[in-house]
Design a protein around this motif. Structure first.
Motif, PDB file in Angstrom:
ATOM      1  N   TRP A  75     -10.877  -7.459  -6.740  1.00 34.70           N
ATOM      2  CA  TRP A  75     -10.820  -6.488  -6.574  1.00 34.70           C
ATOM      3  C   TRP A  75      -9.701  -5.938  -5.831  1.00 34.70           C
ATOM      4  CZ3 TRP A  75     -13.537  -2.170  -7.518  1.00 34.70           C
ATOM      5  CH2 TRP A  75     -13.163  -0.760  -7.191  1.00 34.70           C
ATOM      6  N   ILE A  78      -6.400  -4.350  -2.541  1.00 36.25           N
ATOM      7  CA  ILE A  78      -6.961  -4.478  -1.099  1.00 36.25           C
ATOM      8  C   ILE A  78      -5.850  -4.392   0.022  1.00 36.25           C
ATOM      9  CG2 ILE A  78      -8.744  -5.022   1.234  1.00 36.25           C
ATOM     10  CD1 ILE A  78      -9.999  -5.244  -1.596  1.00 36.25           C
ATOM     11  N   PRO A  79      -5.588  -3.583   1.083  1.00 39.81           N
ATOM     12  CA  PRO A  79      -6.794  -2.417   1.464  1.00 39.81           C
ATOM     13  C   PRO A  79      -6.081  -1.647   1.226  1.00 39.81           C
ATOM     14  CG  PRO A  79      -4.975  -2.752   3.489  1.00 39.81           C
ATOM     15  CD  PRO A  79      -4.498  -3.495   2.015  1.00 39.81           C
ATOM     16  N   TYR A  81      -7.368   2.000  -0.880  1.00 38.28           N
ATOM     17  CA  TYR A  81      -8.769   2.289  -1.528  1.00 38.28           C
ATOM     18  C   TYR A  81      -8.477   3.741  -2.138  1.00 38.28           C
ATOM     19  CZ  TYR A  81     -10.758  -1.583   1.164  1.00 38.28           C
ATOM     20  OH  TYR A  81     -10.926  -2.687   1.262  1.00 38.28           O
ATOM     21  N   SER A 114     -20.220  -2.605  -1.785  1.00 43.06           N
ATOM     22  CA  SER A 114     -19.455  -2.052  -0.449  1.00 43.06           C
ATOM     23  C   SER A 114     -20.838  -0.944   0.408  1.00 43.06           C
ATOM     24  CB  SER A 114     -18.080  -1.186  -0.772  1.00 43.06           C
ATOM     25  OG  SER A 114     -17.938  -0.933   0.591  1.00 43.06           O
TER      26      SER A 114
END
Length: 290
Positions: A75, A78-79, A81, A114
């Motif tokens: 993914w 990050i961070p 979002y 998540s």
């Protein structure tokens, strides 16, 4: 059981927070592991030099490797979002899984989801609870799960691990627990925006153990991965203060509401019987690193 024979395992996100910890484990000594990455990698593993969205020219190499299991941790950003990053991740992962459909040796896919998929971060979250995509990140995760299930569920076991608040070694320094440890040790002034917002923190070493467990068993489905307990930033600071001589000034609004959000772990406990590291102990182990 699967673990009695040599498995071939393909990993994405192997150079991220969880991936770095996962690749340290001795468990992999009895298995053959390939990692999809453009970054430097230990010679113990097979490097497939690509990013998830660009695997078209690596499909033949992946087929030749013949993975039995995919551990998908990747993914990006990050961070961050936000909308654009979440959309970017979603599109990249859809491309990745679309191309991966050609690798017919894969019989199990383990993906890290998540706890944010639950939307309202309040109370005890259980797997059958209605999910609610309240932000772009959770919407992307939910839609990726739906896509994988649609594309692979006929012939492939799918394990979707809804991770709660993971912490531990090799975590980015601006994450909550590393930030608080560094700030308190350096005597920095701290203001807590949400001092009593208790969350379910789970150590990355326990995440690795749980992933390994799902390599060994035939179970599939969605599983919460947390401890079932919630601790607040105020609790965390108190743990750290017991092991430091901090001179930090800590301030917060005492009128802030107390809230809790934690995993219902009954389903996880039906397959994983190991003891999880208590948060206090995990923090004690981290303090010397900062």
């Amino acid at each position: 059981k699967i673990h009695k024979i040599l498995m071939k395992i393909l990993i994405t996100g192997g150079t991220g927070f969880i991936g770095k910890n996962l690749l340290l484990e001795k468990f992999f000594l009895k298995h053959e592991v390939a990692v999809l990455t453009r970054k430097r990698l230990s010679k113990k593993f097979i490097k497939i030099n690509s990013e998830i969205q660009n695997i078209e020219d690596k499909i033949d190499k992946i087929k030749k490797f013949g993975p039995h299991v995919l551990i998908h941790l990747a993914w990006g950003g990050i961070p961050d979002y936000g909308k654009e990053m979440s959309k970017k991740n979603y599109l990249q992962q859809i491309i990745f899984f679309d191309k991966l459909k050609k690798v017919t040796s894969i019989k199990k896919i383990i993906v890290t989801g998540s706890c944010f998929e639950y939307g309202v971060l309040k109370g005890s979250a259980y797997e059958t609870k209605k999910i609610n995509s309240t932000n772009h990140f959770s919407k992307a995760k939910i839609n990726i799960y739906k896509y994988i299930k649609k594309k692979f569920s006929k012939n492939v076991k799918i394990v979707w691990l809804r991770l709660f608040y993971v912490y531990g070694k090799k975590q980015r320094g601006n994450a909550l627990i590393p930030y608080l440890i560094k700030s308190l040790k350096s005597g920095k002034k701290i203001y807590l925006n949400e001092p009593f917002a208790a969350r379910d923190f789970i150590n990355v070493k326990d995440i690795c153990k749980i992933i390994f467990k799902f390599l060994e068993i035939k179970k599939q489905g969605i599983f919460n991965v947390g401890t079932g307990n919630a601790k607040s930033p105020k609790d965390i600071i108190n743990f750290i203060l017991k092991h430091t001589k901090s001179k930090s000034v800590i301030s917060y609004d005492k009128k802030k509401k107390k809230t809790e959000f934690y995993a219902n772990t009954n389903k996880l406990k039906s397959v994983f019987f190991g003891k999880l590291l208590p948060l206090k102990r995990g923090i004690e182990e981290l303090i010397p690193d900062y």
